[in-house]
Write an enzyme that holds these catalytic residues in place. Structure first.
Site, short mmCIF file in Angstrom:
data_model
loop_
_atom_site.label_atom_id
_atom_site.label_comp_id
_atom_site.label_asym_id
_atom_site.label_seq_id
_atom_site.Cartn_x
_atom_site.Cartn_y
_atom_site.Cartn_z
N GLU A 178 -5.13 1.08 -14.60
CA GLU A 178 -5.27 2.54 -14.62
C GLU A 178 -6.54 3.04 -15.31
O GLU A 178 -6.50 3.93 -16.16
CB GLU A 178 -4.04 3.17 -15.29
CG GLU A 178 -2.73 2.73 -14.65
CD GLU A 178 -1.49 3.40 -15.26
OE1 GLU A 178 -1.62 4.06 -16.30
OE2 GLU A 178 -0.40 3.24 -14.68
N ASN A 223 -5.47 -2.74 -11.19
CA ASN A 223 -4.21 -2.12 -10.78
C ASN A 223 -4.24 -0.62 -11.07
O ASN A 223 -4.63 -0.20 -12.16
CB ASN A 223 -3.07 -2.78 -11.60
CG ASN A 223 -1.68 -2.45 -11.12
OD1 ASN A 223 -1.39 -2.54 -9.93
ND2 ASN A 223 -0.79 -2.08 -12.04
N GLU A 293 4.20 -2.01 -7.95
CA GLU A 293 5.23 -1.31 -8.73
C GLU A 293 6.02 -0.33 -7.88
O GLU A 293 6.32 0.79 -8.27
CB GLU A 293 4.57 -0.55 -9.91
CG GLU A 293 3.69 -1.43 -10.78
CD GLU A 293 3.09 -0.72 -11.99
OE1 GLU A 293 3.55 0.39 -12.34
OE2 GLU A 293 2.16 -1.29 -12.60
#
Ligand code: XIL
Length: 384
Positions: A178, A223, A293
């Protein structure tokens, strides 16, 4: 401990006992830590063994799995059985984050994370590492201890120690999590994290280099979330992630994959052309893509359980079928396996009517939900 029955993974069947187990009743522990109870029942015959997610995924060369809490794997038989039966790859929901591994600046505690890795090894499952560098889940001692002067040293030492500890055992690491947030207003799209502010934009490549050195075999992954659909925000963020990946590749940074978190919301624009183009661009750059996720937040869906389940299932199906048709999409992980423990019941995403979310393949009593069958059908759409 020696006379108890031994169950191989293929013989696991979840069954009528699941509800009572879920309600807290424990089957006797089966000797060795990783032997799990055999749970039976007609409603489960359709979802286990050759009909499990992992069997279907294996048939098409795909990894499928979920985020887990290590203590539940051996502490709660129904949980452990479902995870062993359904997943061929696991990731720690929290147990490999800084906060979990770093009780004090000079201490590392790998007990919980090791439990996960041991469970996975016992059940023939791969493990993803999540994560080495993030702006959240930092230990309480972080602020005040980590400063501009020592931040780079802390980051590198953390990665050397943690990636070194698991070296050779992991499928992949989320090295940086992130790092993009357009709201922070920088031209390069980078989020103003403690790492950025203390080290500067180079923290990202430093982290990847350190990870490669500490564990040469794990696939190194960037990610992020909020890059799935074609809303203006999502498109803009996806564009900045693409620019980041291009910069890293141009500078020879060791990166192998991009993780698309896929915390989807029922009712949001359906991911489509923009995401596919992104995935194909990753393929052209030689990168794999993991769905890391996946869950379907249904807090905006009203009505009967059956309607809510159908909406969630459709999203699972359409999203996963679209992505697994792309050869460089190689893993699909949901963020949890049972609604019983989803993070989506937390304050931020809870349903306004107070009802628990129905967002994962198994409901809160370990019954397979329509999302299970939707996910399995989507997996079948991949060409082996
Ligand atoms: C979440 C966990 O699910 C929660 O239990 C924890 O309190 C906070 O973190 N993106 C990520 C994950 O990369 O690590 C987050 O997990 C969910 C969003």
């Amino acid at each position: 401990m020696t006379s108890r029955r031994n169950f191989s993974r293929r013989t696991f069947l979840l069954g009528g006992a699941a509800a009572s187990l879920a309600a807290g009743m424990r089957l006797p522990l089966l000797g060795e830590k990783h032997k799990l109870p055999k749970l039976k029942g007609p409603q489960f015959a359709d979802v286990t063994g050759p009909r499990s997610l992992r069997a279907h995924a294996q048939a098409v060369g795909l990894l499928v799995g979920c985020a887990v809490v290590p203590e539940r794997l051996t502490g709660e038989p129904a949980y452990g059985s479902v995870v062993a039966e359904q997943a061929n790859i696991l990731v720690a929901e929290n147990a490999m984050k800084w906060q979990a591994l770093r009780p004090a600046p000079d201490k590392f505690d790998f007990r919980s994370a090791d439990e996960l890795v041991d469970f996975a090894a016992a059940h023939g499952q791969k493990v993803r590492g999540h994560n080495l560098c993030w702006h959240e889940s930092l230990p309480s001692w972080f602020a005040g201890t980590v400063t501009k002067d020592n931040a780079q040293g802390f980051l590198i030492q953390h990665i050397q120690t943690v990636a070194g500890h698991f070296a050779g055992k992991l499928h992949s690491w989320d090295v940086v999590n992130e790092a993009i947030d357009l709201k922070d207003g920088r031209a390069d799209g980078l989020r103003k994290t403690p790492w950025l502010e203390m080290i500067g934009p180079d923290y990202i490549e430093l982290a990847f280099h350190a990870a490669r050195e500490a564990d040469p075999t794990a696939l190194l992954t960037y990610n992020d979330y909020g890059i799935e659909n074609d809303s203006p925000d999502s498109r803009a963020k996806r564009g900045q992630v693409l620019m980041l990946i291009r910069r890293l590749k141009a500078r020879g940074v060791p990166i192998d994959a991009v993780g698309i978190q896929s915390h989807l919301t029922v009712g949001d624009p359906m991911p489509g052309a923009g995401l596919l183009e992104f995935v194909r661009e990753m393929a052209r750059m030689g990168l794999q893509v993991f769905i890391t996720e996946l869950d379907a937040n249904e807090h905006k869906v009203e009505g009967l359980v059956a309607d809510r389940d159908a909406a969630v299932a459709k999203l699972y199906h359409d999203y996963v079928a679209m992505l697994v048709a792309e050869p460089n999409v190689t893993a699909v992980l949901t963020w949890g396996i049972t609604d019983r423990y989803t993070w989506l019941n937390g304050e931020k995403y809870a349903r306004p009517d107070g009802k628990p979310q129905r967002c994962l393949p198994f409901d809160s009593d370990y019954q397979p939900a329509p999302a299970f069958f939707a996910l399995r059908d989507a997996i079948d759409k991949r060409r082996p």
